[in-house]
Design an enzyme around this catalytic site. Sequence first.
Site, mmCIF file in Angstrom:
data_model
loop_
_atom_site.group_PDB
_atom_site.id
_atom_site.type_symbol
_atom_site.label_atom_id
_atom_site.label_comp_id
_atom_site.label_asym_id
_atom_site.label_seq_id
_atom_site.Cartn_x
_atom_site.Cartn_y
_atom_site.Cartn_z
ATOM 1 N N ASP A 237 67.157 43.688 9.075
ATOM 2 C CA ASP A 237 65.893 44.377 9.247
ATOM 3 C C ASP A 237 66.186 44.938 7.914
ATOM 4 O O ASP A 237 66.287 45.529 7.175
ATOM 5 C CB ASP A 237 66.125 45.509 10.563
ATOM 6 C CG ASP A 237 64.296 45.204 10.866
ATOM 7 O OD1 ASP A 237 63.107 45.339 10.826
ATOM 8 O OD2 ASP A 237 63.747 45.993 12.075
HETATM 9 C C1 BGC Z 1 60.744 45.757 12.285
HETATM 10 C C2 BGC Z 1 61.050 43.703 12.434
HETATM 11 C C3 BGC Z 1 60.172 42.924 11.444
HETATM 12 C C4 BGC Z 1 60.344 43.801 10.158
HETATM 13 C C5 BGC Z 1 59.746 42.614 9.276
HETATM 14 C C6 BGC Z 1 60.506 46.072 10.343
HETATM 15 O O1 BGC Z 1 59.944 47.423 10.517
HETATM 16 O O2 BGC Z 1 61.500 46.479 13.086
HETATM 17 O O3 BGC Z 1 60.568 43.834 13.752
HETATM 18 O O4 BGC Z 1 60.606 41.660 11.897
HETATM 19 O O5 BGC Z 1 59.751 44.875 9.948
HETATM 20 O O6 BGC Z 1 58.184 43.131 9.084
#
Ligand code: BGC
Length: 836
Positions: A237
Amino acid sequence: MDTQDAQDEQDAVREAAVERALDALDLDAKTRLLAGQDTWSLPALPDIGLRSLVMSDGPIGVRGVRWSAADPSVALPSSTALAATWDPSLVRRAGRLLAQEARRKGVHVLLAPTVNLHRSPLGGRHFECYSEDPYLTGEIGTGYVRGVQEGGVGATVKHFVANDAETERFTVNNVVGPRPLRELYLFPFEAIVRTARPWAVLSAYNAVNGTTMTEHRRLQKDVLRGEWGFDGVVVSDWMAARSTAGTILAGLDIAMPGPRTVYGPALAAAVRAGEVPESAIDAAVRNVLRLAARVGILDGVPALVAQEDLPASVDGDALAREIARRSFVLVRNEPGADGGRALPVDPAEVRTIALLGAAARDARILGGGSAEVFPAHVVSPLDGLRAALPEGVRLTYAVGADPSDELAVAGRGFSVHAVCRDVAGRELGGEPLPNGQVMWLGDLPEGVSYDALHTVEINGTFTPSESGAHSFGTKGVGAFVLTVDGQVLFDGVQIPDADDPFEAFFGSPVRRGEVELTAGEPVEVRLVHTVTKLADAPVDAVSCALVHGTPLRDPEELLEEAVAVAAAADTAVVVVATTERVESEGFDRTDLRLPGRQDELVRRVAAVNPRTVVVVNSGSPVELPWREDVAAVLLGWFPGQEAGAALADVLLGTEEPGGRLPTTWPARLEDAPVTQVVPTDGELGYDEGLFIGYSAWEKAGAAPAYSFGHGLGYTTWEYKSIALSRSATTATAPDTATVMVRVRNTGPRPGREVVQIYLAPSAPDPDRPARRLAGFASVDAGQGETVTVEIALPRRAFEIWDEAADTWRLAPGTYAVEAGRSVGDLRLRATLEVKG
Ligand code: BGC
């Protein structure tokens, strides 16, 4: 050659190409490939014919690499809405559309679906997940992944695992027992990995049982790859990878975002220092190259889905509308004094419909955070009903109550552009802005370098459509000067106001002052923001916004106006909604109440109009304290861009509302058996074990407002009989059982029913839920028609996780196989003996 042979041959060709490419790379190139080069992509390696791999959020649309309304995307209904259709094949079509959108935007990998569970109703990001039930989540997620990947785009199942709440999400240690981990939280991941073979999984921020997920060797390597045979990429993530050796050794392939990451040169150095064997790098690079080959960006290897095999083009607007109406859950539709039901509204029998609520005009179509996309158009309930109603039916409208007293990003009436300057005030570049928001994540306007960038100006004009005191404000962190019509409304510094780094960075809107304006007369607006550069941020990011609010009106007056409009109508439709401050990524909820005076609006409208229909736009449960006092309640989730068109279809009865609840709807937060989302000393104990969702309600003997699975259509159903396939009566491994259920459409029109099968062990066992969803299918039937639906029960439905043996084990015994309309409305039952 049969399909399997052809596929094996294709796989062999791909694997050989992957090995060749890997052999041609040196350590520095390999480690570079494992780290984001910017917010959304990996570097190209032209020497081996590898183009840059681009990722983008999901799940309800494909935003692309720019956070900008200038690059619009189809916005489908929220994930909870997808799950409410209980229809994996419809969700699969959604996946195909998303793949089409991804290809249009040059995106190879979609960062979706989100398959975490609704453990506590307070989870702030539940709109982005499917359900409280792991089986339903797995089925819906499987449909989604299949659809996306049939379109030649990689799906990324996230957030692996137990990211079921947002509080302290970067650091929280979720303490989960082995059985709930397997039977609940890992369950959908396993189902999807085994059946839909996703090309990527995203590793979550949180820790599970003491180990942060990106370093969780047991779960990422042994379970995901080893046990389940996952052959895709594990990507962190965003900012979840915090160590170099720890993550690569635990099976994390890609660290995102970049350019400043724990991989790249740091990883090469770790190999050279002997901390990481080069074979670990090779394993990760192999996974990345395989993904690149699958999506067709490795020269000489055909994409997994050839151009000519891509699914037929999908009409995004039409599909968004179809999914929305299929997702709406009619939880209440009571007969009025005259015996007729409030819904559907027969346009031939009404003269005036009153539409009320701020969200009826400014539709709340999606949840906040990384899931946000910018659709090219939005059909509000007001637009949708206006377009659908025949001449002769009057539609009246009043705001009634505004759920938010916050200012919104400057939109209607604004014409603005961004100008970037260096510290000496020299112009570096700029671009037109579709609204008052600047959100540049590693991607600045042409000619602008982050190092040189000092200030961003949002300049332009505002032409109000109403006279009065308009409010203006700022959103973001750092120094701002805000000037409207020559008046400086603010000159100061905004400090972060949230704990979550993303939340803090995006900031919340702050009102800075009011200016008296005249309708139709343009004024100049100017927001100057001195860019805050965070030393340890992984990407070069700029975020700020000019926010605005129309002249405020007396709340009491607004309510009275709405009541008068409702009293004069044959039917009153009140649209209530949560706001971005209630449901979003980055924080949890503290209560389940509708914001503002919306409850009061409903109560007062219902008191003057017996045909009051309430439409609830929220991604997950809210309290509806007036629900017994209104004629009908329609749960509309976050319905996506075609919100109003789909709503008109359903309210006027052109289509039935097709949804069933994917999550239990509590009457009051206090009634919910599992609510805890706030860690204590960094730890959140999943103390309830296997008992979340309806299993917890059943265990507690408590009744929710609306049960899991509940939802009414516009016809009625009789459950006539249930039978089990012969083999089912001795369902020894590896048999599965098939249930046949006959249902009859006894109502006034054709309809669609979702037949649900629950499995209940007959012997009471305090360590097992009383019943679990084990299968479902939807069926169409004409008026008076009887149809039989066959539902196969998978072996897994009869298994439990054996903690001592660390494996799945068949749980022999007698089971009641129950068929019904919801977990609270079971109509038929058969008995099944399962032998060990
Ligand atoms: C989120 C993800 C997301 C990523 C990119 C993170 O903060 O938890 O779900 O895909 O950011 O935007």
